[in-house]
Each structure stands twice: as structure tokens, then as C-alpha cells.
Motif scaffolding. Structure first.
Motif, PDB file in Angstrom:
ATOM      1  N   MET B   1     -48.903  41.346 -67.106  1.00  0.00           N
ATOM      2  CA  MET B   1     -50.173  42.031 -67.301  1.00  0.00           C
ATOM      3  C   MET B   1     -49.886  43.446 -67.754  1.00  0.00           C
ATOM      4  SD  MET B   1     -52.995  40.410 -65.300  1.00  0.00           S
ATOM      5  CE  MET B   1     -53.135  40.603 -63.537  1.00  0.00           C
ATOM      6  N   ILE B   2     -50.629  43.837 -68.728  1.00  0.00           N
ATOM      7  CA  ILE B   2     -50.285  45.080 -69.403  1.00  0.00           C
ATOM      8  C   ILE B   2     -51.495  46.001 -69.421  1.00  0.00           C
ATOM      9  CG2 ILE B   2     -49.583  46.070 -71.609  1.00  0.00           C
ATOM     10  CD1 ILE B   2     -48.126  43.411 -72.141  1.00  0.00           C
ATOM     11  N   PRO B   5     -52.824  52.087 -72.557  1.00  0.00           N
ATOM     12  CA  PRO B   5     -51.952  53.280 -72.479  1.00  0.00           C
ATOM     13  C   PRO B   5     -52.628  54.411 -71.713  1.00  0.00           C
ATOM     14  CG  PRO B   5     -52.273  52.542 -74.765  1.00  0.00           C
ATOM     15  CD  PRO B   5     -53.228  51.767 -73.925  1.00  0.00           C
ATOM     16  N   LYS B  29     -57.761  59.578 -63.567  1.00  0.00           N
ATOM     17  CA  LYS B  29     -57.881  58.809 -62.341  1.00  0.00           C
ATOM     18  C   LYS B  29     -56.735  59.224 -61.424  1.00  0.00           C
ATOM     19  CE  LYS B  29     -60.440  55.521 -60.823  1.00  0.00           C
ATOM     20  NZ  LYS B  29     -61.657  56.070 -60.369  1.00  0.00           N
ATOM     21  N   ILE B  31     -54.119  58.258 -58.602  1.00  0.00           N
ATOM     22  CA  ILE B  31     -53.501  57.070 -58.020  1.00  0.00           C
ATOM     23  C   ILE B  31     -52.793  57.447 -56.728  1.00  0.00           C
ATOM     24  CG2 ILE B  31     -51.446  57.282 -59.535  1.00  0.00           C
ATOM     25  CD1 ILE B  31     -51.308  54.153 -59.367  1.00  0.00           C
ATOM     26  N   SER B  36     -55.268  49.041 -55.098  1.00  0.00           N
ATOM     27  CA  SER B  36     -56.520  48.596 -55.717  1.00  0.00           C
ATOM     28  C   SER B  36     -56.550  48.980 -57.188  1.00  0.00           C
ATOM     29  CB  SER B  36     -57.721  49.228 -55.010  1.00  0.00           C
ATOM     30  OG  SER B  36     -57.762  48.817 -53.668  1.00  0.00           O
ATOM     31  N   LEU B  37     -56.004  50.147 -57.513  1.00  0.00           N
ATOM     32  CA  LEU B  37     -56.099  50.621 -58.894  1.00  0.00           C
ATOM     33  C   LEU B  37     -55.212  49.822 -59.837  1.00  0.00           C
ATOM     34  CD1 LEU B  37     -57.234  52.638 -60.902  1.00  0.00           C
ATOM     35  CD2 LEU B  37     -55.407  54.221 -60.283  1.00  0.00           C
ATOM     36  N   PRO B  39     -54.184  46.629 -59.990  1.00  0.00           N
ATOM     37  CA  PRO B  39     -54.756  45.395 -60.542  1.00  0.00           C
ATOM     38  C   PRO B  39     -55.860  45.667 -61.557  1.00  0.00           C
ATOM     39  CG  PRO B  39     -54.591  45.252 -58.152  1.00  0.00           C
ATOM     40  CD  PRO B  39     -54.236  46.656 -58.527  1.00  0.00           C
ATOM     41  N   VAL B  40     -56.666  46.693 -61.285  1.00  0.00           N
ATOM     42  CA  VAL B  40     -57.764  47.022 -62.193  1.00  0.00           C
ATOM     43  C   VAL B  40     -57.221  47.494 -63.543  1.00  0.00           C
ATOM     44  CG1 VAL B  40     -59.763  48.500 -62.501  1.00  0.00           C
ATOM     45  CG2 VAL B  40     -59.238  47.601 -60.250  1.00  0.00           C
ATOM     46  N   MET B  43     -55.654  44.522 -65.489  1.00  0.00           N
ATOM     47  CA  MET B  43     -56.660  43.637 -66.092  1.00  0.00           C
ATOM     48  C   MET B  43     -57.520  44.384 -67.098  1.00  0.00           C
ATOM     49  SD  MET B  43     -57.785  41.072 -63.075  1.00  0.00           S
ATOM     50  CE  MET B  43     -57.899  42.254 -61.753  1.00  0.00           C
ATOM     51  N   ARG B  44     -57.227  45.657 -67.307  1.00  0.00           N
ATOM     52  CA  ARG B  44     -57.952  46.510 -68.263  1.00  0.00           C
ATOM     53  C   ARG B  44     -59.436  46.606 -67.909  1.00  0.00           C
ATOM     54  NH1 ARG B  44     -55.021  47.222 -73.922  1.00  0.00           N
ATOM     55  NH2 ARG B  44     -52.900  46.836 -73.219  1.00  0.00           N
TER      56      ARG B  44
END
Lengths: 810, 284
Positions: B1-2, B5, B29, B31, B36-37, B39-40, B43-44
Motif C-alpha cells: 500500500m502506497i 507523496p 497532519k 503523526i 490510525s493515521l 492506514p488512512v 489507503m489514500r
């Protein structure tokens, strides 16, 4: 074999492949890198049904690192149609199945374009620069609605959403009576509709493919269960000659049927590599996998069981709707048909009717998933037997015993026309009852009921059988399957006495390297360590039908045995020559040939070297010990077992806790008990997961809302009880090892055992069904109102957790 | 998962972190533990232009006593909280709730401040800190301010944090000697709460002297079950008291409906779980 050396077969050996697999020092497809490798990323449709009116890829083409972008239109002339190898009826309707959608998309997640870039990050970044105009079409999701007059159509060119109707009727087949007559005369009728929810195979290693077009052959590495079938199918699909394609399945991290497929991504990778003349790689993300890799199950089962008041079954009528999804993939239509032979299970039904209507919807295609048709059938009949027991007021085990095939009645031809060669349901059940403390738990159940305890206890039973070792080629032919059911093996004796074994079985976690080595060590009398198993590469393993349907041991390993027998026969002739005696006087034991009644002997390794030097061989004998064999079984094998589950249901919350799980499986002769244990444990976890946790849910727009593991719930060890596993051993008579196959047993048997336990716990509260998965809300609502399917699929309001993500994450 | 940028900075002081946040604008944002961040991002579903990583800000980490309070740095991990004797002695409810968060891997990476600032209504730590009358110390370009927990949680995934603010620490009054329990209800061990109930009680001479009850996932923000609390205080610590009080647990709530629970079932769970949480806490 020797009287002194301990046989390898039966030893609980640690698996020889595990050290490299569990330390990651291995060859997953995604670990493969090649000079000049380019990376692919697929753009997928966000909508379930739409016409593609325009695709603009110009911005994506100019993104950094992007080499090319292809749409379905760009590949339309060369991508062919993805194959379906199982046309179940002559009039089966099948749509064209492009790898990249050309004019329309038929499920959310269907690939519409592919980006080729220097790196995976650049490829992924460019996806958002592709602009697709979708003209949305009506979405078809519900099977019953799809079959109604005037229904919206998934594929208007087919004129219907019905793909095929496949029927088996025992009266027509001459294997039994008329089921409608049985129903008309029944003293007791049990009529139920059960839903097999859609599941996602959720293999551990995501799918991945690498294609190298730079050699004489196109070499494709793929995380697949079926390198041999894949080679043939991509050749037939793309028109590339078969001998110009080599397929390698390196180490593959699980499949569960989910990698029994010829995927759009494999075809597109091949085409793109050919276009560009450069090697390419694609590895999916987990979300892509959940969305676009084929799903499993998804049937609605309308069931009618006829019986006498004394509990004797007299007929069974099964009417299925099976959701194909948007396209027919490799064996999509055949999956529910495999179940046709298993609904009657271990019971002596005098009359049986099975009809399956296969239906198109705008969802991800379905296809094989662990058990493939047989878990669905086993669930239905084992649930029905509990319902029958409740109806006639008998213990559910007693009803089963009344109706099952007694051990002295084997071989037994069933109402579905299969010949069960062996089995001993009494023995497995007796052992399971004892391990489970059946009577003690029934007493506790009665006590809790009497007391009105908040936590009620239920006992679930599943006395299952399955048909393994797909299969005799003639049977597959009769079922319209395009391929046979044989398997190939070769044994190569190296000059130093070491052994290479080539197998057409394609392991993806099963432990073939260990099990096959144990078998060959016994056959040839060589040390376990001296055997190397070669598989998964069409260049080293030129023939094979690969691994699925619990067929590796019952078919693939038997081919290995047959090849080894040929090696021994050749070696015996040379031994006689070297020992200067008649062949009949040569004994083979513990890896050495001796002259009967003397101490003159020659070792297998000596013969191997004598063949290599070829100085002194029998007249006219070619200097080779090597041999190959192709084995086509005469019959399926029929593992069976008794699974008993005790479930505690918290009647205040609906929560289910599995208190005890006992299974006694009869899988015939065991090669490696440790591997068997692993297969059973994993199978139980997956079957329990269908009963309690897993469901692929689509919303009313056809969007998969369980698109991550936060919503598609897989249990972990923390959610499962300690399993008590044991075995009885009734050798299969259909193969020389007496083996039956174990890969799917746990999955097939456990789902009905668990649901039967849950329903049994609350039956006295007016519940006779709870839809799978038995979520706490469903169980609680069933207790409150009797409604079995509370919540239903498709609720999408935010409730927190990863499923309702928004921007606040830290 | 990418992920898409983004730029990345890892300041080492709170002041630098706040300045970086202010400079980066609203698409930045913060971190923390990333549980939680990440995975978000992958998944973009979020594509911040800049990530400000608080992992190297030493002053945000650690647990200390300040008179009647325990102060927990925002970057203190769940694992550190689970293992801390001061927390166990004075903030037992927080420790018990933290024990239920996800799995060991997540608890080693995830942080208290990160989990609270994420403000997922299904997260397990907000209801306990609300019940314990915690205060949040926030820092932005205008300096520090203190916000009570009841004002910190604003809506789904939304807090009182201003765009340039980060959570510095959480100050919790010592509840030494209180009885506590966190009752979590979910479908698999690693899942979020369908409903959770945080309960703590001070019992004096067999009578409930003080009671705090917080509800997880019964609304867009963590809730205090004030009717339950009122029905407990001044009454003997008995099963009958608990049962009667728990019947009020869903009053005034309007929980979301999802695949795991509709509104009616969630409200039912709130009552049952409140009963169980109070029963376990009070030992009745």
C-alpha cells in the motif's frame, strides 16, 4: 521397506520448508527484481455498473516516472476473454470477459486502466491523474430480483441474468426415487431457506505477478496455485504459443482457492511486457485484494427435507441460487455444482433432487474458496438434520445415526451416484462423544435452561463427509469440466544417490516438500534429507494440474509413488545383473537390494552410480533409473468425521463464545500428523469464521463496504478455543497409500457445527435459525423476536472505527 | 500500500513542532504513533502535504505526579501506561481501558495523545478520560491552554484542537482507591468497541460516595452517563442499586447504526454493559 528402519510416513516431522518461509528468506513473487523492471498499478472502477464514455490518460502519461498508460481499448485486440473452463450446461450463458474493461464496467473494482512506471510509487501516484467518465447503469445485486421478469440486466446482450440451470434428479438418473412423491407422502417436512454469505478468501500473501519478455520464452512468476493451468490458459487467451510461455509459482503464501484463477492482472502484465519489451511487476494492495480477487460462497439455498415421524429421511430437494458475480471466471459455475453430490452427505436418502440456477450480479466474480460447493452443501444438510431432530423430538446425534450409512454397508452408492468406498461414522462419532463429554455437556445444558441462566449452552454437531482428490478425469468430463483430474510426477536418481522428485502439485503452504520427501524416502529407502522436491515451474515440472480440492496427496503423491515404483523396478533389474542372480531372487529393503537368503547386497546409491557410469548394465538397458508417472484416480476419496462444538450464548448481549471444540476426522492414512494438525486447525478457524465473523457486504450501490480487515473480520487465536483434534483411520481403498486428503475438512465440517451449537443454545427461546455470520446483534434479535437476520447487509452509517474514516487521524 | 507523496519533518521540541504545524498550513497532519493515521494514508483516504512527526519530541513523553494529579505526556505509549505503577495506583480505570486497546503491536506504537486527538468515537480511551475529568493541555502559536475533556471532544473525529495546536499532555486527577472497570464489547479481540462502558466508584462505608460512568461509541463523542451517576451516589453499593442505575445508561443517547449494531441494540448494550461494568467495579 525395511523391518529395521523406522518408516518416514507417519512421522510428525517439522516441515523442511518452514525455516525459510517464516524467516522471510524466501522467494515470494514480490521479492523478485529484474534489470529494468517496470511497475504496474491498476485503476479500478468505483462504480458497480456503468458505461465508460471517455477515458483521458494524457495527464497520467506525463506524470513523473510514467512510461505508459493503457486502457481496455488499447488492449482490446489482444487481451481476448478471460477463460471459464467449466461450462456446466450446453446452453450456459457467458459474457465476454475482458481483462481491462473496454466499454462498460460490471463490478466496483473492475480494472479499467493500467499505469506502467519506473517505480511502484510513481505508478500509484499516476492513477489519480486518469479521468474516466462513467455513465451509470442500474445496479443488479439481489439474485431473486435479478431473475424476475423485467429485471435490469448485468449483461443486456445476454438477454437475461440467468447464466444456467443445472439439474440432478435421482429418479431421472436411476440412483433413487422421485423426490416430489417423497415430499407428497412425507409425515414430516422441514422447509428452510439458508444463505451462504459471500466470503473473501483472504490469503496471507497478496497476489503478485512478474513477467520477463526478454528471453526466448515469456517467463511469468505468479503467486498462483496453478502454474500449469495458468500457462495453458494465458497462451489460449492471448494467442502466444504455449511453448513460448514459462510460468513459475515460486513460494506462494496461501491461496484457499483464491489463487485458483487466471486473473486479469496476469494477462495484462503479460501483454504490457510484450508491448514494451521490458519486465514488469504488479503486486496488489490488501484493499485491492479484498475488492477484486474473486470471492467465494454466496448462495441462497431453498431446502425441503421429507422424513417419517420416526426420524427416517425419505427425500431431499435442493433449489439453489448461486451468485456468479459479474463474470464467469475459471471454475465459477462449477463451484455450486460440486455441492450437488454432497447435500445427501453420509445419509441414506431414497430420493434426491438438486437444481442450481447460476445468476449474474454487479459484484466481484465468485469462484473457488476452500471447500468450494461442499461446505455450502454440508452446512445445509447438517443444519437440516438438527431441525429434523427438533421436529421429531430426537437427540440430533440419534437422528444422524438412524440415517447414516453403517460401516458394514461400504462400498455404498449414494443417491447422488457417487460410490463411497469406505468409512466408519460410528467409530468417529463414538470417539468424538467421549472426548467431548457429550452427556456431561447435555446435562449442563439442561441445568442452565432450567435455571434460566443468562449464559445458555448449546451443542452443535456436524457429521460430515466430502469428496476429495478432484478427480477421476472421466467424472470431470461428465461434469463438463474442460480439464482432467490426473497428476504427474517424476523421480530422478542422481549419480551420488540423492533424489530429485518432480511433482505437478503446486504447494502454496501445504508442506508438500516435507510430505513428498517422507513418502519417497520410504519408497526408495533413502534418507529423508536426500530427497529434493521440485515443483511450481513449468520448465522443471512440465506436466501438472496443480493444487486445489484436497487433491495433492490423493492424486499428486500417488503419481510420485508410481514413479518411484518404476525406479525400483529398473534398479532391481540392474541389481540382479550386478549380484549375478535372477531378478526374482532380489529383495529390496532399506535402500539396498540383496540376494534372498544371502548377505550379498548392493545399495540403491551404488546402482545410481553404476547407471551414471554405465560401464556394466544389463544387455539393452538404457542408462537411466529415472521414471515418471501420471496417475488418474479411479474414484474420489471420501474423508469424513464428527465435529462437536459447545457454544455459550450470552442471552443479554447475543455474544457467542466457543467453549469446546472436538473433531475426530477420518482422513485415512496419515503421512505427517503435524501437517494434518495444521491443516485441521486452519480449516476450523476458517469454517468458524464463516459461522461467526466473515461477510463481504455491499451497499445498495454495489460498493464493497467491508473493504479492509477492520470491517471484514478475521478471527485471531484470541477469538478461538483450544481445539481437541483426534482421528480414526479407515484407509481409502482408492489409492495405494490409503490417504484421503485433509485440506478442506476443517472448513467444511465446522461451520454447521458452530451454527447448530448457537441455535441449540437458544432454541428453547423460540429460535430455529440465525443467519451467518451469527453476529451478537443477530443472535440477540433472534432471541427477542425470532428474526434470524437482523442488521442485514449494507448499513453504512458512521459508527467509528476504521470503517468510518475521516480526516482526524493521528 | 502506497500513500500519496508528502513532506516530512521530525521536530525535537514542542515549540518547533507547533511552528512547523503553523507554517505548513491546513493540509499538514501531525503523526503520533501512527496507528490510525498510517492506514488512512496508505489507503489514500487522507493525503496531507506534510507530516509532522512528534516521535522525537522527548518532552511529550512520560508520566509524572503533580500533587493531586497524574500528568501523562501525549506521546506516552499505551504499553508504557499499562506498565506504569503510578497509573495503576491512581488511574486504574485508564490502565484497564488501555489493556483492551487493539493488540500488543499497536499498544507499543500507539500513544495516549494520538488516540485522543484522533477522536474516534469507537476508541476506548476517550470515555475513561472523560469519566475521570481529565484536562488536556494544548499548545499552539499563542501558547498553552487547558481544555477540560468535556469540551475537548467536539464531534466524530473532531476535537477542540486549533489547526496550529498539538496535545502536550493529559492531566488526570488521582482517583486513588476508587473501584474501576472498563467493559468492552466487540466481535473479535482486535476490533474497535461496538459499545464500551468506563466505570469508577468511590465507596465509603458501603455507600457509593462518588460515581463516574463514561460511554464509548454511544454518540459522535464520548458521553457521561449522568443519570446513572446520579442514581448511584448516596446509595448502598449493592447489585440492586447497580441494576436500577444501569437502566438509565442509554438515556439521552443517539448512537449511530452500522453493520454491527443498530440504535436499539446499541442502547440495549449500553444498559447491559453499564450493569456489568458497575458490578465488576463495585464487586457486588
Amino acid at each position: 521397506m525395511t523391518a529395521t528402519a523406522e518408516p518416514e510416513v507417519g512421522k510428525a516431522r517439522l516441515r523442511k520448508e518452514d525455516a525459510r518461509l517464516i524467516t522471510g528468506r524466501t522467494r515470494w513473487t514480490d521479492n523478485i527484481t529484474l534489470p529494468g523492471l517496470l511497475h504496474l498499478a491498476f485503476l479500478r472502477s468505483p462504480v458497480a455498473h456503468a458505461r465508460i464514455t471517455a477515458i483521458d490518460v494524457s495527464a497520467a502519461r506525463s506524470m513523473p516516472g510514467v512510461i505508459a498508460v493503457f486502457t481496455g481499448r488499447d488492449l482490446a485486440d489482444e487481451q481476448g476473454s478471460l477463460p471459464c473452463a467449466w461450462p456446466i450446461t450446453e446452453d450456459m450463458k457467458a459474457p465476454n470477459a475482458p481483462s481491462l474493461a473496454v466499454d462498460e464496467v460490471n463490478f466496483a473494482g473492475e480494472a479499467v486502466a493500467v499505469v506502467v512506471a519506473r517505480g511502484p510509487y510513481e505508478a500509484a501516484d499516476a492513477l489519480s491523474a486518469i479521468d474516466v467518465d462513467y455513465e451509470e447503469l442500474p445496479v443488479v445485486l439481489d439474485m431473486a430480483a435479478a431473475l424476475a421478469d423485467g429485471a435490469d440486466l448485468v449483461h443486456p446482450e445476454l438477454g437475461t441474468n440467468k447464466s444456467a440451470l443445472w439439474v440432478f434428479d435421482s429418479a431421472q438418473a436411476g440412483t433413487g426415487g422421485d423426490v416430489d412423491l417423497a415430499i407428497a407422502e412425507a409425515e414430516v417436512l422441514i422447509e428452510r431457506t439458508y444463505r451462504q454469505q459471500r466470503l473473501i478468501p483472504a490469503f496471507m500473501e497478496p497476489r503478485s505477478v512478474v513477467v520477463d519478455p526478454t528471453g526466448e520464452q515469456y517467463t511469468m512468476w505468479s503467486a498462483t496455485q496453478i502454474p500449469h493451468i495458468l500457462r495453458l490458459m494465458v497462451a489460449l487467451t492471448t494467442g502466444i504459443p504455449e511453448h513460448k510461455v514459462r510460468v513459475i509459482a515460486p513460494d506462494v503464501g496461501g491461496g484457499f482457492g483464491g489463487k485458483l484463477q487466471v486473473t486479469p492482472e496476469e494477462v495484462v502484465s503479460l501483454l504490457v511486457a510484450r508491448r514494451l519489451g521490458k519486465p514488469v511487476k504488479w503486486t496488489e494492495t490488501r484493499s485491492e485484494s479484498l475488492l477484486s480477487a474473486h470471492h467465494g460462497r454466496d448462495q441462497v439455498q431453498k431446502l425441503t427435507l421429507a422424513a417419517r415421524r420416526d426420524g427416517t429421511v425419505t427425500g431431499l430437494k435442493v433449489e439453489l441460487l448461486a451468485d456468479m458475480g459479474a463474470y464467469l471466471r475459471l471454475v465459477t459455475p462449477g463451484v455450486p455444482i460440486l455441492g450437488a453430490f454432497m447435500f445427501n452427505a453420509i445419509y441414506k436418502f431414497p430420493a434426491y433432487h438438486f437444481a442450481c440456477t447460476t445468476v449474474f450480479t454487479n459484484k466481484t466474480p465468485t469462484d473457488a474458496y476452500r471447500g468450494a460447493g461442499r461446505p455450502e452443501a454440508t452446512y445445509a444438510i447438517e443444519r437440516l438434520m438438527d431441525e429434523l431432530a427438533a421436529e421429531v423430538g430426537m437427540d440430533p446425534l440419534a437422528v444422524r445415526e438412524l440415517n447414516w450409512i453403517k460401516h458394514e454397508e461400504f462400498p455404498f452408492t449414494t443417491v447422488a451416484g457417487l460410490e463411497y468406498d469406505s468409512g466408519d461414522y460410528e467409530a468417529a462419532t463414538a470417539k468424538a462423544k467421549e472426548l467431548f463429554d457429550y452427556d456431561g455437556l447435555r446435562a449442563e445444558q439442561a441445568e442452565r435452561r432450567a435455571r434460566g441462566d443468562v449464559v445458555q449452552l448449546g451443542i452443535g454437531i456436524s457429521t460430515f463427509t466430502e469428496m476429495c482428490g478432484l478427480a477421476p478425469s472421466r467424472v470431470l468430463g461428465a461434469l463438463s469440466y474442460a480439464a482432467g483430474g490426473w497428476e504427474h510426477a517424476a523421480v530422478r536418481m542422481l549419480p551420488s544417490g540423492k533424489v530429485e522428485v518432480v511433482t505437478g502439485s503446486s504447494a502454496h503452504g501445504q508442506g508438500h516438500e516435507t510430505a513428498w520427501s517422507q513418502i519417497v524416502a520410504d519408497q526408495l529407502g533413502v534418507p529423508f534429507e536426500d530427497v529434493e522436491i521440485l515443483h511450481g515451474d513449468t520448465q522443471t515440472s512440465p506436466r501438472g494440474l496443480d493444487t486445489y480440492g484436497s487433491r495433492s496427496l490423493t492424486v499428486g503423491a500417488i503419481a510420485v509413488v508410481k514413479a518411484a515404483e518404476k525406479v525400483v523396478a529398473k534398479a532391481r533389474r540392474i541389481a540382479a545383473h550386478l549380484l549375478e542372480c535372477a531378478e526374482d531372487d532380489v529383495e529390496f529393503s532399506a535402500g539396498a537390494f540383496s540376494v534372498r537368503g544371502t548377505d550379498k547386497l548392493v545399495a540403491m546409491s551404488d546402482i545410481a552410480f553404476a547407471v551414471f557410469s554405465a560401464h556394466d548394465l544389463p544387455e539393452g538397458m538404457e542408462p537411466s533409473l529415472d521414471a515418471e508417472a501420471t496417475f488418474d484416480p479411479e474414484n474420489f476419496s471420501f474423508p469424513h468425521g464428527t465435529h462437536l462444538c459447545a457454544a455459550e450464548v450470552d442471552t443479554e448481549t447475543g455474544a457467542v463464545r466457543l467453549r469446546k471444540y472436538v473433531c475426530v476426522d477420518d482422513i485415512g492414512k496419515v503421512v505427517n500428523p503435524l501437517i494434518v494438525e495444521g491443516q485441521v486447525h486452519g480449516g476450523l478457524a476458517q469454517g468458524i469464521a464463516q459461522a461467526l465473523y466473515e461477510e463481504a457486504v455491499h451497499d445498495e450501490a454495489g460498493t464493497l463496504v467491508t473493504g479492509t480487515f477492520a470491517d471484514y473480520l478475521l478471527p485471531s487465536a484470541a477469538d478461538l478455543p483450544a481445539f481437541v483434534t483426534d482421528r480414526t483411520e479407515t484407509p481409502s481403498s482408492t489409492n495405494p497409500l490409503g490417504v484421503k486428503g485433509v485440506g478442506e475438512a476443517g472448513t467444511i465440517a465446522s461451520t454447521p457445527a458452530v451454527v447448530n451449537a448457537v441455535v441449540d443454545a437458544v432454541r428453547h427461546l423460540g429460535v430455529n435459525d440465525i443467519a451467518m455470520p451469527c453476529t451478537p446483534m443477530r443472535v440477540w434479535t433472534a432471541i427477542q423476536t425470532g428474526r434470524p437476520d437482523a442488521g442485514g447487509p449494507g448499513s453504512t452509517e458512521a459508527g467509528g472505527g476504521l470503517g468510518s474514516l475521516s480526516g482526524g487521524a493521528q | 500500500m502506497i500513500p500519496a507523496p508528502f513532506d516530512y519533518v521530525a521536530p525535537t521540541t514542542v515549540d518547533d513542532a507547533v511552528r512547523a504545524l503553523a507554517d505548513a498550513g491546513e493540509d499538514a497532519k501531525v503523526i503520533a504513533g501512527g496507528q490510525s493515521l498510517l492506514p488512512v494514508l496508505r489507503m489514500r483516504l487522507a493525503a496531507p502535504t506534510k507530516l509532522i512527526d512528534l516521535g522525537r519530541v522527548a518532552e511529550l513523553r512520560g508520566i509524572r505526579e503533580e500533587g493531586g494529579h497524574v500528568v501523562i505526556g501525549a506521546m506516552t505509549t499505551h504499553y508504557e501506561i499499562q506498565r506504569d505503577p503510578v497509573v495503576d495506583t491512581h488511574l486504574r480505570l485508564l490502565r484497564l481501558a488501555t489493556d483492551t486497546v487493539a493488540d500488543p503491536q499497536v499498544r507499543h506504537r500507539g500513544t495516549l495523545g494520538g488516540a485522543l486527538a484522533h477522536a474516534d468515537p469507537a476508541g476506548d480511551l476517550a470515555a475513561p478520560v472523560l469519566a475521570m475529568d481529565a484536562e488536556f493541555v494544548l499548545c499552539g502559536m499563542d501558547g498553552r491552554r487547558t481544555v477540560p475533556a468535556a469540551e475537548f471532544f467536539v464531534d466524530y473525529f473532531t476535537t477542540a484542537l486549533r489547526p496550529d495546536e498539538i496535545v502536550v499532555e493529559v492531566r488526570l486527577p488521582k482517583l486513588t482507591g476508587w473501584h474501576a472497570h472498563y467493559e468492552k464489547f466487540n466481535r473479535v479481540a482486535q476490533a474497535w468497541s461496538i459499545v464500551g462502558v468506563a466505570a469508577c466508584l468511590r465507596v465509603d462505608g458501603g455507600v457509593i460516595a462518588e460515581a463516574r460512568v463514561g460511554l464509548t461509541n454511544m454518540g459522535s463523542v464520548p458521553l457521561r452517563a449522568t443519570e446513572v451517576e446520579a442514581a448511584l451516589v448516596g446509595h448502598p453499593a449493592t447489585a440492586a442499586t447497580v441494576r436500577a442505575a444501569a437502566a438509565h445508561a442509554a438515556e439521552g443517547t443517539s448512537p449511530a447504526a452500522d453493520g454491527n449494531a443498530d440504535r436499539e441494540y446499541r442502547q440495549h448494550l449500553a444498559r447491559v454493559l453499564t450493569d456489568r461494568a458497575l458490578t465488576a467495579a463495585a464487586g457486588v
